[in-house]
Design an enzyme around this catalytic site. Structure first.
Site, PDB file in Angstrom:
ATOM      1  N   HIS A  93     -13.063 -16.250  64.597  1.00 46.89           N
ATOM      2  CA  HIS A  93     -12.169 -16.827  63.592  1.00 46.89           C
ATOM      3  C   HIS A  93     -11.263 -15.723  63.034  1.00 46.89           C
ATOM      4  O   HIS A  93     -11.676 -14.563  62.908  1.00 46.89           O
ATOM      5  CB  HIS A  93     -12.973 -17.481  62.456  1.00 46.89           C
ATOM      6  CG  HIS A  93     -12.095 -18.249  61.525  1.00 46.89           C
ATOM      7  ND1 HIS A  93     -11.392 -17.647  60.499  1.00 46.89           N
ATOM      8  CD2 HIS A  93     -11.758 -19.568  61.484  1.00 46.89           C
ATOM      9  CE1 HIS A  93     -10.679 -18.573  59.872  1.00 46.89           C
ATOM     10  NE2 HIS A  93     -10.883 -19.749  60.446  1.00 46.89           N
ATOM     11  N   GLU A 165      -5.793 -22.074  66.110  1.00 47.67           N
ATOM     12  CA  GLU A 165      -5.531 -21.917  64.681  1.00 47.67           C
ATOM     13  C   GLU A 165      -4.461 -20.848  64.474  1.00 47.67           C
ATOM     14  O   GLU A 165      -4.788 -19.650  64.421  1.00 47.67           O
ATOM     15  CB  GLU A 165      -6.799 -21.488  63.947  1.00 47.67           C
ATOM     16  CG  GLU A 165      -7.944 -22.469  64.041  1.00 47.67           C
ATOM     17  CD  GLU A 165      -8.888 -22.346  62.858  1.00 47.67           C
ATOM     18  OE1 GLU A 165      -9.390 -23.373  62.416  1.00 47.67           O
ATOM     19  OE2 GLU A 165      -9.116 -21.228  62.363  1.00 47.67           O
TER      20      GLU A 165
HETATM   21  O1  LIG Z   1     -12.023 -23.127  59.982  1.00 48.72           O
HETATM   22  C1  LIG Z   1     -11.099 -23.792  59.556  1.00 48.72           C
HETATM   23  C2  LIG Z   1      -9.763 -23.280  59.528  1.00 48.72           C
HETATM   24  O2  LIG Z   1      -9.697 -21.910  59.350  1.00 48.72           O
HETATM   25  C3  LIG Z   1      -8.812 -24.035  58.662  1.00 48.72           C
HETATM   26  O3  LIG Z   1      -9.082 -23.914  57.304  1.00 48.72           O
HETATM   27  P1  LIG Z   1      -8.075 -24.641  56.291  1.00 48.72           P
HETATM   28  O4  LIG Z   1      -7.938 -26.055  56.769  1.00 48.72           O
HETATM   29  O5  LIG Z   1      -8.753 -24.555  54.976  1.00 48.72           O
HETATM   30  O6  LIG Z   1      -6.772 -23.919  56.383  1.00 48.72           O
END
Ligand SMILES: O=C[C@H](O)COP(=O)(O)O
Length: 246
Positions: A93, A165
């Site tokens: 991540h 992401e």
């Molecule tokens: O793990 C989830 C992602 O990093 C997205 O997080 P978020 O929807 O709070 O930006």
């Protein structure tokens, strides 16, 4: 369709378990329950209680050690996660890469640790700055190749989830534009046709109800964060899955 949620480090243990109980009840009563893989990724100490409360929800971990056992104080092994019943583990991540020094080499070793223990890695990839979709996809493909390198060298084939992401969309007010997501994820899906095992591409980064409908032709689901902290938002997304499959 995969509907994945990382709770990161937002909730207390009690709130985590309550959220999982609520979402498990929503899933159990929902017509799409057999058509989705719904999964929650809590903090490590909450994993056993979440597994008890999860019903049809799968449970994952937010990180994993590169090694399976030994003198690695503070680490959590894939072997123990598998023993507990975790089916997924998040690897690479952006927050781990940026704040905790997870290099490409470490990410590859963690993917390897997951697959050799029968856990599906959710390999997170994404560009740091806003790029055109073709350029963003190139960055992601490089991260995917690198992330799979250790497992491939060991000849281990397992299921794989790629979480696309874009870093600039994580923790942002809005997700990436649907056209951008569709452009990148379509390329990633094509790339993954050459990767053995069952592969999926999901989108994360300020994802919320309403987004899946706009990108469903190019993704296999969502990776959600803040915008499903109210458990009712998960029902809205399951409703979207239902409408899409109708
Ligand atoms: O793990 C989830 C992602 O990093 C997205 O997080 P978020 O929807 O709070 O930006």
């Amino acid at each position: 369709m995969i509907v994945g949620v990382s709770l990161k480090m937002y909730f207390s243990h009690a709130r985590t378990v309550a959220w999982v109980e609520e979402v498990a009840a929503i899933l159990a009563g929902h017509p799409v329950r057999e058509a989705v893989t719904a999964l929650v990724i809590p903090q490590f100490p909450s994993i056993p209680a979440c597994l008890d409360a999860a019903g049809d929800l799968a449970v994952g971990a937010q990180d994993v050690a590169t090694d399976d056992a030994g003198a690695f104080t503070g680490e959590v092994s894939a072997a123990v996660l598998a023993e507990l019943g975790c089916r997924f583990v998040e690897v690479g991540h952006a927050e781990r890469r940026r704040m905790f020094g997870d290099t490409d080499e470490v990410v590859a070793a963690k993917v390897h640790a997951a697959v050799r223990n029968g856990i599906t890695p959710i390999l997170c990839v994404g560009e740091e700055e806003r790029l055109e979709p073709a350029d963003a996809a190139e960055v992601c493909i490089r991260q995917i190749r690198s992330g799979l390198s250790a497992a491939s060298a060991a000849g281990i084939v397992g299921d794989l989830v790629i979480a696309y992401e874009p870093l600039w969309a994580i923790g942002a007010p809005e997700p990436a534009h649907p056209d951008h997501i569709r452009g990148v994820c379509a390329v990633l899906r094509r790339h993954l046709t050459d990767v053995p095992g069952q592969t999926s591409v999901i989108y994360g980064g300020s994802a919320r109800p309403g987004l899946l409908t706009q990108i469903a032709d190019s993704v296999d689901g969502l990776f959600l964060g803040r915008f499903v902290h109210e458990s009712s938002a998960v029902r809205d997304i399951l409703d979207e899955v239902g409408a899409l499959s109708a």
